[in-house]
Structure formats: C-alpha cells, structure tokens
Design an enzyme around this catalytic site. Structure first.
Site, short mmCIF file in Angstrom:
data_model
loop_
_atom_site.label_atom_id
_atom_site.label_comp_id
_atom_site.label_asym_id
_atom_site.label_seq_id
_atom_site.Cartn_x
_atom_site.Cartn_y
_atom_site.Cartn_z
N HIS A 151 0.85 -1.19 0.00
CA HIS A 151 0.00 0.00 0.00
C HIS A 151 0.89 1.24 0.00
O HIS A 151 2.07 1.17 0.34
CB HIS A 151 -0.93 0.00 1.21
CG HIS A 151 -2.04 -0.99 1.10
ND1 HIS A 151 -2.60 -1.60 2.19
CD2 HIS A 151 -2.72 -1.47 0.03
CE1 HIS A 151 -3.56 -2.41 1.80
NE2 HIS A 151 -3.65 -2.35 0.49
N LYS A 186 5.11 1.41 0.87
CA LYS A 186 6.04 1.20 -0.25
C LYS A 186 7.49 1.43 0.16
O LYS A 186 8.35 0.59 -0.15
CB LYS A 186 5.66 2.08 -1.44
CG LYS A 186 4.39 1.62 -2.14
CD LYS A 186 4.08 2.48 -3.33
CE LYS A 186 2.71 2.25 -3.92
NZ LYS A 186 2.13 0.95 -3.89
N THR A 241 3.08 -5.21 -8.10
CA THR A 241 2.03 -4.36 -8.63
C THR A 241 2.53 -2.93 -8.82
O THR A 241 3.34 -2.43 -8.05
CB THR A 241 0.80 -4.36 -7.70
OG1 THR A 241 1.21 -3.99 -6.39
CG2 THR A 241 0.12 -5.71 -7.67
N GLY A 242 2.04 -2.29 -9.88
CA GLY A 242 2.18 -0.89 -10.19
C GLY A 242 3.42 -0.17 -9.74
O GLY A 242 4.55 -0.49 -10.12
N THR A 243 3.20 0.86 -8.94
CA THR A 243 4.28 1.72 -8.47
C THR A 243 5.30 0.92 -7.66
O THR A 243 6.51 1.19 -7.74
CB THR A 243 3.72 2.88 -7.61
OG1 THR A 243 2.73 3.56 -8.38
CG2 THR A 243 4.80 3.85 -7.20
N THR A 244 4.84 -0.05 -6.91
CA THR A 244 5.76 -0.89 -6.13
C THR A 244 6.78 -1.53 -7.06
O THR A 244 7.98 -1.52 -6.78
CB THR A 244 4.98 -1.96 -5.35
OG1 THR A 244 4.03 -1.32 -4.49
CG2 THR A 244 5.89 -2.85 -4.54
N SER A 257 -1.33 -1.43 -11.44
CA SER A 257 -1.55 -0.93 -10.09
C SER A 257 -2.64 -1.77 -9.44
O SER A 257 -3.56 -2.24 -10.12
CB SER A 257 -1.97 0.53 -10.18
OG SER A 257 -2.39 1.00 -8.92
N GLY A 258 -2.56 -1.94 -8.12
CA GLY A 258 -3.57 -2.73 -7.40
C GLY A 258 -4.99 -2.34 -7.72
O GLY A 258 -5.79 -3.19 -8.14
N ASP A 269 -3.95 -6.49 -8.23
CA ASP A 269 -4.26 -7.51 -7.20
C ASP A 269 -4.89 -8.74 -7.85
O ASP A 269 -4.56 -9.88 -7.50
CB ASP A 269 -5.19 -6.95 -6.13
CG ASP A 269 -4.57 -5.82 -5.33
OD1 ASP A 269 -3.33 -5.76 -5.23
OD2 ASP A 269 -5.32 -4.99 -4.80
N ASP A 289 -1.32 -1.36 4.78
CA ASP A 289 -1.43 -0.21 5.67
C ASP A 289 -2.75 -0.37 6.42
O ASP A 289 -3.82 -0.08 5.88
CB ASP A 289 -1.41 1.08 4.86
CG ASP A 289 -1.61 2.31 5.72
OD1 ASP A 289 -1.73 2.19 6.96
OD2 ASP A 289 -1.65 3.42 5.15
N HIS A 322 -10.00 -0.22 -2.89
CA HIS A 322 -10.12 -1.52 -3.56
C HIS A 322 -10.03 -2.67 -2.54
O HIS A 322 -9.49 -3.73 -2.83
CB HIS A 322 -9.07 -1.66 -4.66
CG HIS A 322 -7.66 -1.61 -4.17
ND1 HIS A 322 -7.09 -0.51 -3.59
CD2 HIS A 322 -6.70 -2.57 -4.16
CE1 HIS A 322 -5.85 -0.79 -3.24
NE2 HIS A 322 -5.58 -2.02 -3.58
N ASP A 382 -10.78 -6.19 -3.55
CA ASP A 382 -9.73 -6.86 -4.32
C ASP A 382 -8.69 -7.46 -3.38
O ASP A 382 -8.18 -8.56 -3.61
CB ASP A 382 -9.04 -5.89 -5.28
CG ASP A 382 -10.01 -5.25 -6.26
OD1 ASP A 382 -11.02 -5.89 -6.59
OD2 ASP A 382 -9.75 -4.11 -6.68
N ARG A 415 -7.95 -14.29 0.10
CA ARG A 415 -8.73 -15.52 0.01
C ARG A 415 -8.05 -16.54 -0.90
O ARG A 415 -7.93 -17.72 -0.56
CB ARG A 415 -10.14 -15.23 -0.49
CG ARG A 415 -11.00 -16.45 -0.64
CD ARG A 415 -12.35 -16.14 -1.31
NE ARG A 415 -13.01 -17.36 -1.67
CZ ARG A 415 -12.75 -18.06 -2.79
NH1 ARG A 415 -11.84 -17.65 -3.63
NH2 ARG A 415 -13.39 -19.18 -3.03
#
Length: 154
Positions: free
Chosen positions: A11, A15, A37-40, A58-59, A64, A84, A91, A94, A100
C-alpha cells in the site's frame, strides 16, 4: 518454491518499507522472479536493477487480480503484501479476494515485515522439497466439488 515467483505488493504508505526490506534481503531474493504491482514494481526496479522484477498493473487497476490469477495458475510461491492497516483502501474487496486465494491455494502470505522475515528465513524458502506435502486443491475440496457437480446435474 525456487521455480515459483514471489509476488510483492505494498500500500502507498508501506512502499518505502518494502523497498527497504528488499534491500536488506537481496541475498534471499537474487535469482527469483518477482511480480510486483504498479508503483511498487517500478520502485523496486529502480532501486534494485539486479533483481528480475515483472511489473503488473496498479492494485486498484487490476494488479491484485493479476496476482490472484498467477496464484490460481500455480505460478506464485509466496506473497509479500505490506498492508497499511490505518488507511482505508478503495479496492478493499480486491485485497480480500487476493488474501482468500492465497489461503485457498496454501500460498504463504506475509502482511508485515516480521512475517516476511520469518517466511524468507524458513528452510522451505530455499528448499521447498522439504516442506510437508499438502493435498491438492481438488483433494482438499473434493466434497465441495462433488456437491457442486451433483447440483449442476439436477
């Protein structure tokens, strides 16, 4: 797990923590395919060009779910998802779906740095063949699948 990838998600507020954690654990992560994911993913690629990082969306834009699909396809060996807990996530559904799927498919999931440390320091991280055998998803949920097939036949 050596042939399976690691998924990394963080989150926004976590990051920097994930980037720092990866830096402290480069020796454990070298040679592993990392989906992020994305920016990470972009932050990790920039900080550690020596790692093999495959960025996803991105998530909130589907990243996700992409990780969830990789889990269902048997391509992910573990997930490191620094969440976080103090900031609502738009989201959240997601995130719950991803948790799960990790649970359903018996994928180790670290939601904080302490758990991530335990996960990568486990002998199973480098020697997954030593891990206890787990029934396949079909074997674990055989009764459910039979009940579902029976209801479809009626």
């Amino acid at each position: 797990m050596p042939n399976l990838a690691i998924a990394m998600i963080a989150h926004d507020r976590t990051k920097p923590d994930l980037v720092a954690w990866v830096g402290k654990n480069l020796a454990h992560l070298q040679g592993r395919l990392i989906y992020a994911t994305g920016t990470t993913g972009r932050l990790l690629q920039h900080a550690y060009p020596e790692l093999t990082i495959h960025p996803l969306k991105s998530g909130p834009l589907g990243g996700d779910q992409q990780v969830g699909a990789l889990i269902a396809e048997g391509k992910i060996g573990c997930v490191i998802f620094l969440q976080d807990p103090m900031t609502p996530q738009p989201h959240d559904v997601d995130v719950k779906a991803l948790v799960r799927l990790a649970t359903l498919y018996e994928i180790p999931l670290a939601c904080n740095q302490s758990t991530a440390d335990y996960l990568i320091s486990s002998r199973y991280f480098t020697q997954p063949e030593l891990a206890p055998d787990i029934l396949s998803i079909e074997e674990r949920y055989e009764a459910y699948l039979q009940r579902l097939n029976a209801s479809l036949a009626n």
